[in-house]
Design an enzyme around this catalytic site. Structure first.
Site, PDB file in Angstrom:
ATOM      1  N   HIS A 165     -12.277 127.075   6.188  1.00  0.00           N
ATOM      2  CA  HIS A 165     -12.766 127.443   7.525  1.00  0.00           C
ATOM      3  C   HIS A 165     -11.539 127.427   8.447  1.00  0.00           C
ATOM      4  O   HIS A 165     -11.248 126.414   9.087  1.00  0.00           O
ATOM      5  CB  HIS A 165     -13.806 126.449   8.025  1.00  0.00           C
ATOM      6  CG  HIS A 165     -15.060 126.407   7.203  1.00  0.00           C
ATOM      7  ND1 HIS A 165     -15.100 125.895   5.927  1.00  0.00           N
ATOM      8  CD2 HIS A 165     -16.324 126.829   7.474  1.00  0.00           C
ATOM      9  CE1 HIS A 165     -16.332 125.998   5.460  1.00  0.00           C
ATOM     10  NE2 HIS A 165     -17.104 126.555   6.384  1.00  0.00           N
ATOM     11  N   GLY A 218     -16.369 130.307   3.225  1.00  0.00           N
ATOM     12  CA  GLY A 218     -15.472 129.251   2.766  1.00  0.00           C
ATOM     13  C   GLY A 218     -16.028 128.462   1.588  1.00  0.00           C
ATOM     14  O   GLY A 218     -15.272 128.032   0.712  1.00  0.00           O
ATOM     15  N   SER A 255      -4.941 124.556  11.723  1.00  0.00           N
ATOM     16  CA  SER A 255      -4.578 124.218  10.336  1.00  0.00           C
ATOM     17  C   SER A 255      -3.765 125.322   9.650  1.00  0.00           C
ATOM     18  O   SER A 255      -2.794 125.006   8.946  1.00  0.00           O
ATOM     19  CB  SER A 255      -5.826 123.854   9.524  1.00  0.00           C
ATOM     20  OG  SER A 255      -6.836 124.823   9.638  1.00  0.00           O
ATOM     21  N   HIS A 292      -5.456 117.010  11.902  1.00  0.00           N
ATOM     22  CA  HIS A 292      -4.139 117.641  11.727  1.00  0.00           C
ATOM     23  C   HIS A 292      -3.047 116.611  11.427  1.00  0.00           C
ATOM     24  O   HIS A 292      -2.086 116.923  10.731  1.00  0.00           O
ATOM     25  CB  HIS A 292      -3.794 118.489  12.952  1.00  0.00           C
ATOM     26  CG  HIS A 292      -4.713 119.663  13.107  1.00  0.00           C
ATOM     27  ND1 HIS A 292      -5.011 120.240  14.305  1.00  0.00           N
ATOM     28  CD2 HIS A 292      -5.405 120.371  12.176  1.00  0.00           C
ATOM     29  CE1 HIS A 292      -5.848 121.254  14.121  1.00  0.00           C
ATOM     30  NE2 HIS A 292      -6.100 121.348  12.834  1.00  0.00           N
ATOM     31  N   ASP A 327     -13.355 122.401   6.701  1.00  0.00           N
ATOM     32  CA  ASP A 327     -13.470 122.027   8.120  1.00  0.00           C
ATOM     33  C   ASP A 327     -14.504 122.923   8.808  1.00  0.00           C
ATOM     34  O   ASP A 327     -14.164 123.765   9.632  1.00  0.00           O
ATOM     35  CB  ASP A 327     -12.071 122.191   8.748  1.00  0.00           C
ATOM     36  CG  ASP A 327     -12.060 121.854  10.229  1.00  0.00           C
ATOM     37  OD1 ASP A 327     -12.938 121.104  10.683  1.00  0.00           O
ATOM     38  OD2 ASP A 327     -11.161 122.360  10.931  1.00  0.00           O
ATOM     39  N   GLU A 387     -12.001 133.036   6.821  1.00  0.00           N
ATOM     40  CA  GLU A 387     -12.531 133.013   8.192  1.00  0.00           C
ATOM     41  C   GLU A 387     -13.548 134.144   8.303  1.00  0.00           C
ATOM     42  O   GLU A 387     -13.225 135.298   8.067  1.00  0.00           O
ATOM     43  CB  GLU A 387     -11.391 133.172   9.215  1.00  0.00           C
ATOM     44  CG  GLU A 387     -11.829 133.299  10.658  1.00  0.00           C
ATOM     45  CD  GLU A 387     -12.731 132.169  11.154  1.00  0.00           C
ATOM     46  OE1 GLU A 387     -12.385 130.994  11.052  1.00  0.00           O
ATOM     47  OE2 GLU A 387     -13.846 132.494  11.656  1.00  0.00           O
TER      48      GLU A 387
HETATM   49  C1  LIG Z   1     -13.668 124.020  13.090  1.00  0.00           C
HETATM   50  S1  LIG Z   1     -13.150 125.683  13.073  1.00  0.00           S
HETATM   51  C2  LIG Z   1     -11.717 125.670  12.081  1.00  0.00           C
HETATM   52  C3  LIG Z   1     -10.525 125.028  12.650  1.00  0.00           C
HETATM   53  C4  LIG Z   1      -9.319 125.043  11.749  1.00  0.00           C
HETATM   54  N1  LIG Z   1      -9.640 124.549  10.406  1.00  0.00           N
HETATM   55  C5  LIG Z   1      -8.203 124.212  12.334  1.00  0.00           C
HETATM   56  O1  LIG Z   1      -8.106 123.019  11.996  1.00  0.00           O
HETATM   57  O2  LIG Z   1      -7.413 124.739  13.105  1.00  0.00           O
HETATM   58  C6  LIG Z   1     -14.309 126.432  11.978  1.00  0.00           C
HETATM   59  C7  LIG Z   1     -14.079 127.920  11.736  1.00  0.00           C
HETATM   60  O3  LIG Z   1     -14.885 128.322  10.614  1.00  0.00           O
HETATM   61  C8  LIG Z   1     -15.387 129.629  10.850  1.00  0.00           C
HETATM   62  N2  LIG Z   1     -16.563 129.735   9.967  1.00  0.00           N
HETATM   63  C9  LIG Z   1     -17.855 129.388  10.232  1.00  0.00           C
HETATM   64  N3  LIG Z   1     -18.599 129.475   9.102  1.00  0.00           N
HETATM   65  C10 LIG Z   1     -17.759 129.861   8.098  1.00  0.00           C
HETATM   66  C11 LIG Z   1     -17.913 130.070   6.707  1.00  0.00           C
HETATM   67  N4  LIG Z   1     -19.104 129.888   6.104  1.00  0.00           N
HETATM   68  N5  LIG Z   1     -16.839 130.455   5.985  1.00  0.00           N
HETATM   69  C12 LIG Z   1     -15.615 130.630   6.580  1.00  0.00           C
HETATM   70  N6  LIG Z   1     -15.398 130.440   7.898  1.00  0.00           N
HETATM   71  C13 LIG Z   1     -16.463 130.049   8.645  1.00  0.00           C
HETATM   72  C14 LIG Z   1     -15.652 129.683  12.335  1.00  0.00           C
HETATM   73  O4  LIG Z   1     -15.629 131.011  12.821  1.00  0.00           O
HETATM   74  C15 LIG Z   1     -14.491 128.821  12.886  1.00  0.00           C
HETATM   75  O5  LIG Z   1     -13.399 129.631  13.260  1.00  0.00           O
END
Ligand SMILES: C[S@@+](CC[C@H](N)C(=O)[O-])C[C@H]1O[C@@H](n2cnc3c(N)ncnc32)[C@H](O)[C@@H]1O
Length: 288
Positions: A41, A143, A99, A18, A163, A117
């Site tokens: 993500h 994603g 994010s 971040h 991410d 998401e």
């Molecule tokens: C590490 S967290 C994201 C944190 C966020 N980027 C932040 O910095 O605040 C990963 C997220 O991706 C979601 N996720 C998992 N696989 C995914 C995919 N293939 N496409 C989109 N989202 C996905 C999960 O549910 C989770 O909420």
């Protein structure tokens, strides 16, 4: 999908990601021309550090909580700390911006953001938090697939933040395919990829795969809070393609500070590598 980012909100990995995100957004905002952000993500957007998940894990205590009141924090950390403070207008540290909230907070009129998401509860919370109007959209979409669908953006300048949760095997392989595809579609875009320092074989495969893309410029920034230990998350790294001007210098200031401030008793470290057309032009590392 069991991953819940709330357990990890504001930890050392979030701090690195971040802090860099806030610098990149601030740099993009230096030019008047609109920019676009794709957050592949996204998570739920805003985290209650007193809530049951973050409260139970307490990971933010070894991360953002060690920085928020530090008068010696370097200037490069200011965009990040300012953004965290804006979520806590009455002081203290209860709300932590993920994010999407950070991105929404730093967008200007005319800029746009797309958030993906897959987890329904997280997505619903995200929709409530960031809203959905013309310039800000939340998608129930994979994603990696979004990289194919949304690139290049009409603005032709901006950032793709990737991410993933790294909870499934093969994540690095999907990641390298998406990066390869994304760079082909949008050669001038900034791509910022987060990775845990844990599965080093997977990361080595990723580096090998992206090496062939003849990228103009990339940055690798790593922050560890403990010595490497197989199977344990001791740190994280960012791989930034087409980094904005000034990001390498900002990392050079930030990484030694973060390593010193966030290291556990067993000691941490950092590394910064700047690569231009395949050759390292800066390779720095330090221990804390
Ligand atoms: C590490 S967290 C994201 C944190 C966020 N980027 C932040 O910095 O605040 C990963 C997220 O991706 C979601 N996720 C998992 N696989 C995914 C995919 N293939 N496409 C989109 N989202 C996905 C999960 O549910 C989770 O909420």
């Amino acid at each position: 999908m069991n991953y819940r980012h709330a357990f990890h909100a504001g930890n050392h990995c979030d701090v690195l990601k971040h802090a860099a995100l806030a610098i990149v957004l601030a740099r993009l905002a230096l030019k008047e021309k609109p920019f676009s952000v794709i957050d592949t993500h996204a998570g739920r957007g805003l985290y209650d550090l007193d809530g049951s998940e973050a409260g139970r894990s307490g990971e933010h205590r070894g991360g953002v909580a060690r920085l928020i009141d530090d008068p010696a924090a370097p200037a490069s950390l200011r965009p990040y700390l300012d953004c965290v403070r804006r979520q806590n207008p009455f002081g203290g540290l209860r709300w932590y911006p993920g994010s999407p909230v950070m991105i929404k907070d730093m967008l200007r009129k005319g800029d746009s953001a797309k958030f993906c998401e897959l987890q329904p509860e997280e997505r619903l919370a995200l929709q409530t938090t960031v809203g959905a109007h013309g310039a800000i959209r939340v998608y129930d979409r994979d994603g990696y697939e979004a990289v194919r669908a949304f690139l290049p953006p009409v603005e032709r300048r901006g950032l793709v933040l990737i991410d993933p949760p790294f909870e499934k095997p093969g994540e690095f392989d999907r990641l390298s395919e998406a990066v390869e595809d994304g760079v082909k579609r949008w050669a001038s875009g900034v791509f910022m990829i987060w990775r845990p320092i844990k599965d080093e074989d997977g990361y080595a495969r990723f580096l090998e795969a992206v090496r062939h893309l003849s990228l103009e410029k990339t940055l690798i920034a790593e922050l560890s809070v403990a010595p490497r230990m197989a199977g344990k998350l001791t740190g994280s790294g960012l791989y930034v393609i087409n980094p904005p001007f000034g990001l390498a210098d900002a990392f050079a200031e930030l990484l030694p500070y973060l390593a010193a401030r966030l290291a556990t008793a067993s000691g941490g470290g950092w590394r910064l590598e700047e690569i231009e057309k395949g050759a390292a032009i800066r390779d720095l590392a330090g221990e804390a």
